[in-house]
Scaffold this motif. Sequence first.
Motif, PDB file in Angstrom:
ATOM      1  N   GLU A 166      -6.830   8.435   0.762  1.00  0.00           N
ATOM      2  CA  GLU A 166      -7.741   8.869  -0.304  1.00  0.00           C
ATOM      3  C   GLU A 166      -7.250   8.457  -1.689  1.00  0.00           C
ATOM      4  O   GLU A 166      -7.894   8.770  -2.686  1.00  0.00           O
ATOM      5  N   CYS A 167      -6.118   7.775  -1.795  1.00  0.00           N
ATOM      6  CA  CYS A 167      -5.551   7.437  -3.108  1.00  0.00           C
ATOM      7  C   CYS A 167      -6.449   6.426  -3.817  1.00  0.00           C
ATOM      8  O   CYS A 167      -6.750   5.362  -3.270  1.00  0.00           O
ATOM      9  N   ASP A 168      -6.903   6.762  -5.045  1.00  0.00           N
ATOM     10  CA  ASP A 168      -7.839   5.853  -5.736  1.00  0.00           C
ATOM     11  C   ASP A 168      -7.151   4.557  -6.144  1.00  0.00           C
ATOM     12  O   ASP A 168      -7.761   3.496  -6.168  1.00  0.00           O
ATOM     13  N   ILE A 169      -5.845   4.619  -6.440  1.00  0.00           N
ATOM     14  CA  ILE A 169      -5.138   3.397  -6.848  1.00  0.00           C
ATOM     15  C   ILE A 169      -4.984   2.447  -5.665  1.00  0.00           C
ATOM     16  O   ILE A 169      -5.257   1.256  -5.756  1.00  0.00           O
ATOM     17  N   CYS A 170      -4.575   2.990  -4.528  1.00  0.00           N
ATOM     18  CA  CYS A 170      -4.358   2.133  -3.358  1.00  0.00           C
ATOM     19  C   CYS A 170      -5.673   1.636  -2.768  1.00  0.00           C
ATOM     20  O   CYS A 170      -5.685   0.683  -1.994  1.00  0.00           O
ATOM     21  N   ASN A 171      -6.782   2.291  -3.122  1.00  0.00           N
ATOM     22  CA  ASN A 171      -8.069   1.864  -2.572  1.00  0.00           C
ATOM     23  C   ASN A 171      -8.860   0.968  -3.503  1.00  0.00           C
ATOM     24  O   ASN A 171      -9.989   0.617  -3.207  1.00  0.00           O
TER      25      ASN A 171
ATOM     26  N   LYS B 131       0.849  -1.186   0.000  1.00  0.00           N
ATOM     27  CA  LYS B 131       0.000   0.000   0.000  1.00  0.00           C
ATOM     28  C   LYS B 131       0.892   1.246   0.000  1.00  0.00           C
ATOM     29  O   LYS B 131       1.903   1.290   0.692  1.00  0.00           O
ATOM     30  N   GLY B 132       0.476   2.244  -0.766  1.00  0.00           N
ATOM     31  CA  GLY B 132       1.274   3.464  -0.879  1.00  0.00           C
ATOM     32  C   GLY B 132       1.934   3.502  -2.242  1.00  0.00           C
ATOM     33  O   GLY B 132       2.672   2.588  -2.606  1.00  0.00           O
ATOM     34  N   CYS B 133       1.618   4.543  -3.048  1.00  0.00           N
ATOM     35  CA  CYS B 133       2.190   4.622  -4.386  1.00  0.00           C
ATOM     36  C   CYS B 133       2.457   6.086  -4.717  1.00  0.00           C
ATOM     37  O   CYS B 133       2.125   6.974  -3.935  1.00  0.00           O
ATOM     38  N   LEU B 134       3.037   6.322  -5.890  1.00  0.00           N
ATOM     39  CA  LEU B 134       3.349   7.705  -6.251  1.00  0.00           C
ATOM     40  C   LEU B 134       2.093   8.581  -6.223  1.00  0.00           C
ATOM     41  O   LEU B 134       2.132   9.736  -5.812  1.00  0.00           O
ATOM     42  N   ARG B 135       0.949   7.996  -6.651  1.00  0.00           N
ATOM     43  CA  ARG B 135      -0.300   8.777  -6.682  1.00  0.00           C
ATOM     44  C   ARG B 135      -0.751   9.213  -5.288  1.00  0.00           C
ATOM     45  O   ARG B 135      -1.490  10.187  -5.158  1.00  0.00           O
ATOM     46  N   CYS B 136      -0.330   8.474  -4.269  1.00  0.00           N
ATOM     47  CA  CYS B 136      -0.647   8.898  -2.898  1.00  0.00           C
ATOM     48  C   CYS B 136      -0.047  10.275  -2.630  1.00  0.00           C
ATOM     49  O   CYS B 136      -0.587  11.064  -1.864  1.00  0.00           O
ATOM     50  N   ALA B 137       1.106  10.521  -3.270  1.00  0.00           N
ATOM     51  CA  ALA B 137       1.769  11.815  -3.089  1.00  0.00           C
ATOM     52  C   ALA B 137       1.176  12.871  -4.015  1.00  0.00           C
ATOM     53  O   ALA B 137       1.663  13.993  -4.069  1.00  0.00           O
TER      54      ALA B 137
HETATM   55 ZN   LIG Z   1      -1.508   5.230  -3.760  1.00  0.00          ZN
END
Ligand SMILES: [Zn+2]
Length: 573
Positions: free
Chosen positions: A567-572, A457-463
């Motif tokens: 709130e990251c759509d990819i990680c969710n 969990k956690g990706c560039l999009r989270c940032a």
């Molecule tokens: Zn993410």
Amino acid sequence: MNYQSIIQHLQSCGYSVSAAELLTLDTIEVDVTIGGYNVELIHIKVKELTSMPAFYLKDPQQFPKLAHTLPFNDYNLASICVNVTDSVSVNYEVPTLAFEDSLKKHIELLTKCLTDPVENKKELLREFLASWYSLNNTKFNDVLCLVDSPEFCKLKVYATEGKYGLKSSVLVHPENYDLATKEPFFKIQVAQRKKSPDLGCILPLPDLSSIPWNVSDLPVWFLEHIELLDSDTKHHFLTTFAQIRKNIFWIIFNIDTPSGKSWFGLKFQHKKNKVNKTLPLRLESFAEWNIEACSIKLFDKSSLIPRGGAFTDLQKKKVLLVGCGSVGGYIADQLASCGLGGLTLVDSDTISIENTYRHYLSIDYLNWEKTTGLQVKIATKYPWINIKPVKGCLLNLREVSILNSFDLVIIAIGSPTKERIFHDYCIKNNVETAVINAWTEGYGVGGHVALDIPEQKGCLRCAYVDNKNLCRGLVSNLNFLKPNQDLTKNLSGCGNAFLPYSNLSAIQTASIATDLALKFLKGKVKDSSKVSWKGSDQDALNENLELTDRYYAFSKSLLITPLLNPECDICNE
Ligand SMILES: [Zn+2]
């Protein structure tokens, strides 16, 4: 220094102390009995106490060879190595106590050596190298030894060429050294030697029967130890080496000691130039030869890499670094300094005049590809790294098989758009390699790195989650400068805009990127993570720029924290 009061103080402690002279030197002399021996300790007077007061052992030859003592032949003294000189904080304000303390330590050490012969022998062996080096009064140049095995083999020995740099050392490698399989560093070193090499060999010693005090002890010591060789080594030595006639021979010994393998050497040079003889193997023949003891430094990664605080386990790792600008250039150097074994550099840019004050490479590299410039510079600095330069850009690297062949990808291109496009590709194509994105902000406010580990969990999009509407944003939510401000400067018209930040900012950002990379490669960081460093807001405020809430709230500079944004759509997904 008030030596009167020091002598009185030591006398009041019960020592037999008096002022004395040694040749032209003023001294104080302490008589003690240790293990049945009458021992005289000599302190040579000093004007100022800048280190622990030293006491020398008088007439050292009347004792068995003692560990932690080194002969000081001109004065018939031996120095006593109580501590690493500068590691002790000395009470220079109260010299009487400093002398009392020092004298006590010297006597304790001598007591150990004189009363416990087994421990003394062990310690002597452990510090054998120091006593070997002390055989030469003149400083001998290091012998750099490129050998992989301690076993007998014939060697090529290249003399020093010049006073400075690695060429100022003697270079040694096995006769059958295969340069083709070595890192560029070694090819360069060997290619630089112009003179034809001398002959040498390696002799592994099973034991030490004695330790020489003086250069004049060396012939007997040498013959004694040839007899100690194991039968195979001795046979090879006598049949393939000892028959050869030369003017110069080098013998490089090694032996197991309690602190690891010790290497040391002897250089035999015939007293007449151009006279070739076989190595002296009878005591009478030594009259024709000069012998020197020499220090051997093994050029060996298993000792040199950890000695420099780097990590041999990174030798097997391969990193793809995209972007060789100011941040990327320092990351490349820092990764190499950590002991990394494989580094592929990608960039399409060349070094230009504008890089003068903000790049790892100097202006000597003008018009070089940044990648090849870094390859040359780093390969001459760090011996055990293989660097591959590639002309290209991030978006050309969208190839799963290429990306998956690396242990880590680091991106330092400072382009949020291309970085997000690349990230989309990695997500869609299930790229398995972790990616670090690193970027510096302008005006010294800070820099950021995000480590995205696939399957975690956690990706560039989270940032990039927009804090206002919780949708995908166009600028990173890690940033300290508010978006939609003109952050670039322009000194000479269109096409020349640049983000103003200093070389120091680039180094700071490179450091947090390398630190995170290192911890990931060593398995110490297992989750997708982020790190920022926060600098002063002064320069930004002077330019009427606004800073983000994150800047003002941020207190975790250099600390590794989770990258995941809920709130990251990819990680969710
Ligand atoms: Zn993410």
